[in-house]
Design a protein around this motif. Structure first.
Motif, PDB file in Angstrom:
ATOM      1  N   GLN A 270       1.006  -1.303   0.131  1.00 19.17           N
ATOM      2  CA  GLN A 270      -0.141  -0.012  -0.191  1.00 19.17           C
ATOM      3  C   GLN A 270       0.824   1.296  -0.011  1.00 19.17           C
ATOM      4  N   GLY A 271       1.934   1.171   0.118  1.00 21.18           N
ATOM      5  CA  GLY A 271       3.064   2.399   0.184  1.00 21.18           C
ATOM      6  C   GLY A 271       3.198   3.027   1.501  1.00 21.18           C
ATOM      7  N   ARG A 272       2.680   2.326   2.498  1.00 16.40           N
ATOM      8  CA  ARG A 272       2.525   3.053   3.807  1.00 16.40           C
ATOM      9  C   ARG A 272       3.735   2.752   4.725  1.00 16.40           C
ATOM     10  N   LEU A 275       6.710   7.739   3.978  1.00 21.00           N
ATOM     11  CA  LEU A 275       6.005   8.813   3.891  1.00 21.00           C
ATOM     12  C   LEU A 275       6.060   9.270   2.425  1.00 21.00           C
ATOM     13  N   ARG A 276       5.173   9.727   1.923  1.00 22.62           N
ATOM     14  CA  ARG A 276       4.882   9.976   0.419  1.00 22.62           C
ATOM     15  C   ARG A 276       6.092  10.946   0.009  1.00 22.62           C
ATOM     16  N   HIS A 277       6.424  12.051   0.736  1.00 26.22           N
ATOM     17  CA  HIS A 277       7.408  12.871   0.327  1.00 26.22           C
ATOM     18  C   HIS A 277       8.683  12.606   0.535  1.00 26.22           C
TER      19      HIS A 277
ATOM     20  N   VAL B  13       0.846   1.541  -9.146  1.00 25.83           N
ATOM     21  CA  VAL B  13      -0.474   2.438  -9.034  1.00 25.83           C
ATOM     22  C   VAL B  13      -0.673   2.683  -7.647  1.00 25.83           C
ATOM     23  N   PHE B  14      -0.847   3.956  -7.361  1.00 28.66           N
ATOM     24  CA  PHE B  14      -1.320   4.365  -5.891  1.00 28.66           C
ATOM     25  C   PHE B  14      -2.836   4.949  -5.953  1.00 28.66           C
ATOM     26  N   GLY B  15      -3.478   4.348  -4.707  1.00 29.96           N
ATOM     27  CA  GLY B  15      -4.933   4.620  -4.611  1.00 29.96           C
ATOM     28  C   GLY B  15      -5.877   4.060  -5.531  1.00 29.96           C
ATOM     29  N   SER B  28     -11.765   6.872  -0.655  1.00 25.62           N
ATOM     30  CA  SER B  28     -10.514   6.291  -1.277  1.00 25.62           C
ATOM     31  C   SER B  28      -9.798   7.254  -1.949  1.00 25.62           C
ATOM     32  N   GLU B  29      -8.381   7.280  -1.886  1.00 22.67           N
ATOM     33  CA  GLU B  29      -7.626   7.958  -2.793  1.00 22.67           C
ATOM     34  C   GLU B  29      -7.833   8.196  -4.196  1.00 22.67           C
ATOM     35  N   LYS B  30      -7.081   9.338  -4.834  1.00 24.92           N
ATOM     36  CA  LYS B  30      -7.338   9.196  -6.301  1.00 24.92           C
ATOM     37  C   LYS B  30      -6.362   8.481  -6.995  1.00 24.92           C
ATOM     38  N   ARG B  31      -6.875   7.679  -8.002  1.00 22.56           N
ATOM     39  CA  ARG B  31      -5.661   6.755  -8.623  1.00 22.56           C
ATOM     40  C   ARG B  31      -4.799   7.653  -9.210  1.00 22.56           C
ATOM     41  N   VAL B  32      -3.315   7.183  -9.052  1.00 25.83           N
ATOM     42  CA  VAL B  32      -2.337   7.778  -9.440  1.00 25.83           C
ATOM     43  C   VAL B  32      -1.456   6.744 -10.218  1.00 25.83           C
ATOM     44  N   VAL B  33      -0.932   6.699 -11.374  1.00 29.62           N
ATOM     45  CA  VAL B  33       0.054   5.879 -12.050  1.00 29.62           C
ATOM     46  C   VAL B  33       1.254   6.364 -11.863  1.00 29.62           C
ATOM     47  N   ALA B  34       1.857   5.876 -10.860  1.00 28.41           N
ATOM     48  CA  ALA B  34       3.356   6.618 -10.508  1.00 28.41           C
ATOM     49  C   ALA B  34       4.614   6.137 -11.585  1.00 28.41           C
ATOM     50  N   LEU B  35       4.357   4.869 -11.905  1.00 27.13           N
ATOM     51  CA  LEU B  35       5.311   4.162 -12.924  1.00 27.13           C
ATOM     52  C   LEU B  35       4.323   3.599 -13.928  1.00 27.13           C
ATOM     53  N   GLY B  52      13.555  14.186 -13.965  1.00 27.27           N
ATOM     54  CA  GLY B  52      12.324  14.354 -14.171  1.00 27.27           C
ATOM     55  C   GLY B  52      11.876  15.005 -13.214  1.00 27.27           C
ATOM     56  N   PRO B  53      10.735  16.014 -13.635  1.00 24.80           N
ATOM     57  CA  PRO B  53      10.066  16.934 -12.694  1.00 24.80           C
ATOM     58  C   PRO B  53       9.572  16.150 -11.402  1.00 24.80           C
ATOM     59  N   ASN B  54       9.088  17.164 -10.419  1.00 21.17           N
ATOM     60  CA  ASN B  54       8.489  16.589  -9.258  1.00 21.17           C
ATOM     61  C   ASN B  54       7.118  15.852  -9.624  1.00 21.17           C
ATOM     62  N   GLY B  55       7.135  14.656  -8.865  1.00 18.81           N
ATOM     63  CA  GLY B  55       5.836  13.700  -9.304  1.00 18.81           C
ATOM     64  C   GLY B  55       6.177  13.013 -10.230  1.00 18.81           C
ATOM     65  N   ALA B  56       7.015  12.775 -10.983  1.00 22.10           N
ATOM     66  CA  ALA B  56       7.474  12.052 -12.061  1.00 22.10           C
ATOM     67  C   ALA B  56       7.515  10.665 -12.037  1.00 22.10           C
ATOM     68  N   GLY B  57       7.755  10.098 -10.521  1.00 23.23           N
ATOM     69  CA  GLY B  57       7.862   8.897 -10.338  1.00 23.23           C
ATOM     70  C   GLY B  57       9.234   8.212  -9.859  1.00 23.23           C
ATOM     71  N   LYS B  58      10.473   9.290  -9.860  1.00 25.96           N
ATOM     72  CA  LYS B  58      11.725   9.054  -9.441  1.00 25.96           C
ATOM     73  C   LYS B  58      11.717   8.036  -8.127  1.00 25.96           C
ATOM     74  N   THR B  59      11.228   8.796  -7.031  1.00 22.53           N
ATOM     75  CA  THR B  59      11.345   8.226  -5.863  1.00 22.53           C
ATOM     76  C   THR B  59      10.870   6.753  -5.865  1.00 22.53           C
ATOM     77  N   THR B  60       9.316   6.706  -6.313  1.00 23.64           N
ATOM     78  CA  THR B  60       8.821   5.435  -6.337  1.00 23.64           C
ATOM     79  C   THR B  60       9.628   4.507  -6.877  1.00 23.64           C
ATOM     80  N   LEU B  61      10.357   4.706  -8.182  1.00 28.18           N
ATOM     81  CA  LEU B  61      11.309   3.595  -8.520  1.00 28.18           C
ATOM     82  C   LEU B  61      12.249   3.433  -7.750  1.00 28.18           C
TER      83      LEU B  61
HETATM   84  N1  LIG Z   1       2.565   6.725  -0.926  1.00 26.15           N
HETATM   85  C1  LIG Z   1       1.865   7.327  -1.835  1.00 26.15           C
HETATM   86  N2  LIG Z   1       0.367   7.290  -1.891  1.00 26.15           N
HETATM   87  C2  LIG Z   1      -0.038   7.626  -3.040  1.00 26.15           C
HETATM   88  N3  LIG Z   1       0.429   8.302  -3.708  1.00 26.15           N
HETATM   89  C3  LIG Z   1       1.722   8.383  -4.251  1.00 26.15           C
HETATM   90  C4  LIG Z   1       2.616   7.844  -2.810  1.00 26.15           C
HETATM   91  N4  LIG Z   1       3.868   8.007  -3.145  1.00 26.15           N
HETATM   92  C5  LIG Z   1       4.013   8.714  -4.228  1.00 26.15           C
HETATM   93  N5  LIG Z   1       2.613   9.084  -4.766  1.00 26.15           N
HETATM   94  C6  LIG Z   1       2.317   9.832  -6.163  1.00 26.15           C
HETATM   95  O1  LIG Z   1       3.199   9.126  -7.237  1.00 26.15           O
HETATM   96  C7  LIG Z   1       3.504   9.953  -8.129  1.00 26.15           C
HETATM   97  C8  LIG Z   1       4.926   9.856  -8.321  1.00 26.15           C
HETATM   98  O2  LIG Z   1       5.606  10.280  -7.067  1.00 26.15           O
HETATM   99  P1  LIG Z   1       7.213  10.017  -6.675  1.00 26.15           P
HETATM  100  O3  LIG Z   1       7.824   9.148  -7.140  1.00 26.15           O
HETATM  101  O4  LIG Z   1       7.331  10.690  -5.426  1.00 26.15           O
HETATM  102  O5  LIG Z   1       7.827  11.139  -7.801  1.00 26.15           O
HETATM  103  P2  LIG Z   1       9.346  12.056  -7.908  1.00 26.15           P
HETATM  104  O6  LIG Z   1      10.029  11.453  -6.950  1.00 26.15           O
HETATM  105  O7  LIG Z   1       9.753  12.041  -9.268  1.00 26.15           O
HETATM  106  O8  LIG Z   1       8.874  13.534  -7.576  1.00 26.15           O
HETATM  107  C9  LIG Z   1       3.083  11.597  -7.392  1.00 26.15           C
HETATM  108  O9  LIG Z   1       2.064  11.833  -8.258  1.00 26.15           O
HETATM  109  C10 LIG Z   1       2.814  11.069  -5.953  1.00 26.15           C
HETATM  110  O10 LIG Z   1       1.988  11.993  -5.498  1.00 26.15           O
END
Ligand SMILES: Nc1ncnc2c1ncn2[C@@H]1O[C@H](COP(=O)(O)OP(=O)(O)O)[C@@H](O)[C@H]1O
Ligand SMILES: [Mg+2]
Lengths: 278, 332
Positions: A270-272, A275-277, B13-15, B28-35, B52-61
């Motif tokens: 769930q990505g928990r 933290l998101r940021h 995918v988140f949410g 329930s959260e909005k659906r975001v395709v992070a990667l 990539g810009p903020n929110g691109a998915g870098k940290t998620t990867l």
């Molecule tokens: N735990 C989470 N729950 C919901 N959405 C998330 C979560 N982590 C990241 N996101 C969303 O996924 C997208 C990619 O985020 P992130 O990988 O942090 O981008 P970057 O590192 O490139 O700035 C963003 O829209 C962000 O809001």
């Protein structure tokens, strides 16, 4: 296998270190964690003296001292992963190759050692100030009960820590909620048997329920061993209480292991875990 | 030998649906395709950048590769192991440093904090001490090693984080915007170290994310440009610049324009991005053009909107122009 054992041993010591060493660096603990608890204890001492039952004073001093362990469980075990997530430690812990039990074990050992130093300080002061005589007839049994109580108590703390893994600020509320009720049902300030004498069969159930919290039976047993004149106020025989604690400890630790494994997996889905940021 | 890092149609995918153990009333959260179906292959020894810009998915990867997050679908392998099925052998070989990290305990010293984290990797304390001393020297942090962490400045703190990440001698290290928010000197020190570290020993691999074009250009062997979870291009910095080699890149500074979307309809404009200038009310628009022909149309559109042109210059293509041509906006 041996390599992993060594790794996890080092990890456990590493995690216990900030609790044992770091926490002593802040001298304010003497005030907050030794002198403040004495104030609550004093209030109960004066009540018992006023009622003409001064033999209960030692009872209350011991109970009031043990409160420190329950506070430590609530705030430094249960709520711990919440803080760790906020400051960014949790993700570093979770991506390290150590076993999760080494992490929980380090928190527990560190917490138990640190809290013991506080408890001893409070107890010594309490004994001196309120002029209490402790009679240690069976020091080995006493030590066994104390250590087993801690093992079971921190086992329960490990379960809490894992169950709280995915919570945010709710962890804080839950800990608050578990504070006073446990002070009551565990009999920190009065004999546990009071439930039975006051409430009859229902009271027995309360006492039995409270015994899930290992401090309840541990405290009851230690009191019987330290104040033989009050033996009649004991709930069960100390050796039986020890036996129950000996069963609770490994069961709790095992349950902590399963629940953390489950919740870690859920957190990763769930990505928990982070933290998101972060 | 297998790649240091490989992903196959990696998607996260988140949410979108209610989570287990989530309270009912919480929406329930909005659906975001992070990667979105990311395919990457990073060989051992490469310094690979994700730009990539903020929110691109870098940290998620990075979180997926660091075994902190599971893919929704697709696969990811680190050092040949599947992140979802086999995290422990991966964890022994990796480490991670994030920009602006506040990890550790304030009551411990810098040295104690680094030591503590090294214990989670089972390092013998004597060895740790030696490595810490070496790294402290690299980062010029010797004097602050015995200070309490809460007394460190932002730059010092990030140097500590770097020492923490590198002390375990990882095969593969993830650096998530490691110079974020640092002053020039601290950032330079960190960049210098990364370059040196990877050259020092064969086979060391770095995956670096950044939204700093210059940093990516300076450090990386190869760069993937990522936006909205998708890899738009992946090549060496020179290779990326070649993508727009035949194009004309043009920067014009004007008064603030009312409507920039009209530029899109001018023939020969491949892409453009607008950035507001911090001082005054001017703005700079960067164009990627097929050739010189559209310049006249652009100028007359600017004048038609009653705006003055402050300056106009053709530029050498940098990564910034590559990014604009691919993404259609700037990085910030
Ligand atoms: N735990 C989470 N729950 C919901 N959405 C998330 C979560 N982590 C990241 N996101 C969303 O996924 C997208 C990619 O985020 P992130 O990988 O942090 O981008 P970057 O590192 O490139 O700035 C963003 O829209 C962000 O809001
Ligand atoms: Mg990020």
């Amino acid at each position: 296998m041996r390599v992993n054992l060594l790794l996890n041993l080092r990890a456990l010591v590493g995690r216990a270190y900030p609790r044992i060493i770091g926490a002593q660096r802040e001298p304010s603990w003497i005030f907050f964690e030794t002198l403040l608890p004495l104030l609550t204890i004093a209030a109960y001492v004066y009540i018992y003296e006023y009622l003409g039952v001064p033999q209960f004073v030692g009872f209350v001093v011991l109970g009031g001292t043990m409160v420190a362990f329950w506070m430590n469980i609530l705030w430094s075990m249960a709520a711990q992963f919440y803080w760790e997530k906020q400051i960014g430690n949790l993700q570093l812990y979770m991506m390290a190759p150590m076993s999760r039990m080494a992490l929980l074990g380090g928190m527990a050992v560190g917490g138990a050692v640190m809290t013991s130093t506080r408890a001893v300080a409070t107890l010594v002061l309490g004994v001196l100030i309120f002029r209490i005589t402790l009679v240690v007839l069976d020091p080995l049994l006493l030590l066994a009960i104390f250590l087993t109580t801690l093992a079971a108590l921190y086992g329960l703390g490990m379960i809490f820590a894992s169950v709280y893994l995915l919570y945010g600020r709710e962890a804080w509320h839950a800990s608050n909620l578990l504070q006073e009720p446990v002070f009551l049902v565990s009999g920190f300030y009065f004999p546990l048997k009071t439930f039975v004498t006051r409430l009859g069969a229902g009271g027995l159930w309360v006492a039995a329920g409270a015994s899930i919290i290992p401090m309840t039976l541990g405290l009851d047993a230690m009191r019987q061993l330290l104040f033989p004149e009050l033996l009649a106020y004991g709930l069960l025989r100390p050796d039986i209480e020890l036996l129950i604690l000996l069963i609770l400890a490994p069961v709790f630790i095992y349950l902590a292991r399963i629940s953390l494994a489950y919740l870690e997996r859920l957190g990763k889905e769930q990505g928990r875990l982070t933290l998101r940021h972060q | 030998m297998e790649a240091a890092i490989a992903t196959r149609n990696l998607t996260r995918v988140f949410g979108g649906k209610r989570r287990r153990l989530q309270r009912k009333r919480e929406p329930s959260e909005k659906r975001v395709v992070a990667l979105d179906s990311v395919n990457l292959e990073i060989p051992h020894g490469e310094l690979f950048g994700l730009l990539g810009p903020n929110g691109a998915g870098k940290t998620t990867l990075i979180k997926i590769l660091a075994t902190l997050l599971l893919p929704t679908s697709g696969e990811a392998y680190v050092a040949g192991y599947d992140v979802a099925k086999d995290p422990f052998p991966i964890r022994k070989r990796i480490n991670m440093v994030t920009g602006g990290e506040t990890s550790g305990y304030g009551l411990l010293t810098t040295r104690e904090n680094v030591w503590m984290f090294s214990q989670f990797y089972g390092m013998p304390s004597r060895q740790v001490k030696k490595v810490i001393d070496l790294l402290a020297e690299e980062f010029d942090l010797q004097e602050r090693m015995d200070a309490k962490v809460r007394t460190l400045s932002t730059g010092e703190r990030q140097k500590m984080n770097m020492i923490r990440g590198f002390v375990t001698d990882p095969e593969i290290i993830f650096l998530d915007e490691p110079t974020l928010g640092l002053d020039v000197t601290a950032a330079r020190s960190i960049r210098g170290f990364i370059k040196k570290w990877i050259q020092e020993q064969k086979g060391r691999t770095v995956l670096l994310t950044t939204h700093d074009m210059m940093e990516a250009d300076e450090l990386c062997d190869r760069i993937a440009i990522i936006d909205r979870g998708r890899i738009l291009a992946c090549d060496s910095p020179e290779g990326l610049k070649r993508l727009i080699k035949k194009d004309v890149t043009l920067k014009i500074e004007t008064d603030r324009l009312k409507d920039t979307s009209v530029f899109r309809s001018i023939p020969g404009v491949r892409n453009f991005a607008v950035s507001e200038n911090p001082k005054g009310r001017s703005m700079t628009t960067t164009f990627i053009l097929e050739d010189d022909a559209p310049i006249a149309d652009i100028m007359s559109e600017v004048l038609r909107q009653g705006s003055r042109v402050h300056s106009l210059k053709k530029t050498e293509p940098t990564l910034e122009e590559v990014f604009i041509s691919l993404v259609g906006r700037g990085l910030d």
